[in-house]
Design an enzyme around this catalytic site. Structure first.
Site: not given
Ligand code: AMP
Length: 116
Positions: A32, A89, A95, A97, A102-104
């Site tokens: 991330d 999310n 939350g 974005s 995607h899995l964190h």
């Molecule tokens: P979410 O808010 O659950 O949709 O997670 C999206 C994640 O993508 C966030 O934790 C961001 O920090 C991450 N993110 C956004 N752009 C990038 C990127 N170019 N490379 C790596 N992670 C990213």
């Protein structure tokens, strides 16, 4: 959103650079860009799926594979023994974005509960 406009599809294709940690024919994983823990990896399907809320019966295999890859990465990153968290999310209040499933994978510090 079309896959052409999707940030994570661009990361899969290499059009946008990423810190890749794993790749196979179905799954891609990368660090991330704004880590919330010492280990913060995103595990995604290569095929565009907008959200966990859009999964269907035909996605059972890829949904399971994302979990298995995330678990193996926790092991290879050395956080499996201490404990870690997988977060998905979904939607605005959830939350999310980036509209590509995607899995964190979060670990390397004690994680609070409940989440914010
Ligand atoms: P979410 O808010 O659950 O949709 O997670 C999206 C994640 O993508 C966030 O934790 C961001 O920090 C991450 N993110 C956004 N752009 C990038 C990127 N170019 N490379 C790596 N992670 C990213």
């Amino acid at each position: 959103m079309s896959t052409q406009d999707c940030l994570f599809c661009k990361i899969v294709s290499g059009a946008v650079p990423s810190d890749r940690v794993y790749e196979d024919e179905d799954v891609f994983a990368f660090r991330d860009i704004n880590p919330q823990a010492p280990t913060h990896i995103l595990v995604i399907p290569k095929r565009h799926i907008s959200s966990v809320a859009d999964l269907t019966d035909s996605d059972v295999d890829i949904a399971g594979k994302l979990m298995v890859v995330a678990s193996k990465l926790a092991g290879s990153c050395g956080i499996a023994g201490r404990g870690f968290r997988l977060v998905v999310n979904a939607g605005d209040e959830g939350g999310q974005s980036v509209n590509h499933l995607h899995l964190h994978l979060l670990g390397g510090r004690r994680l609070g509960w409940p989440p914010g």
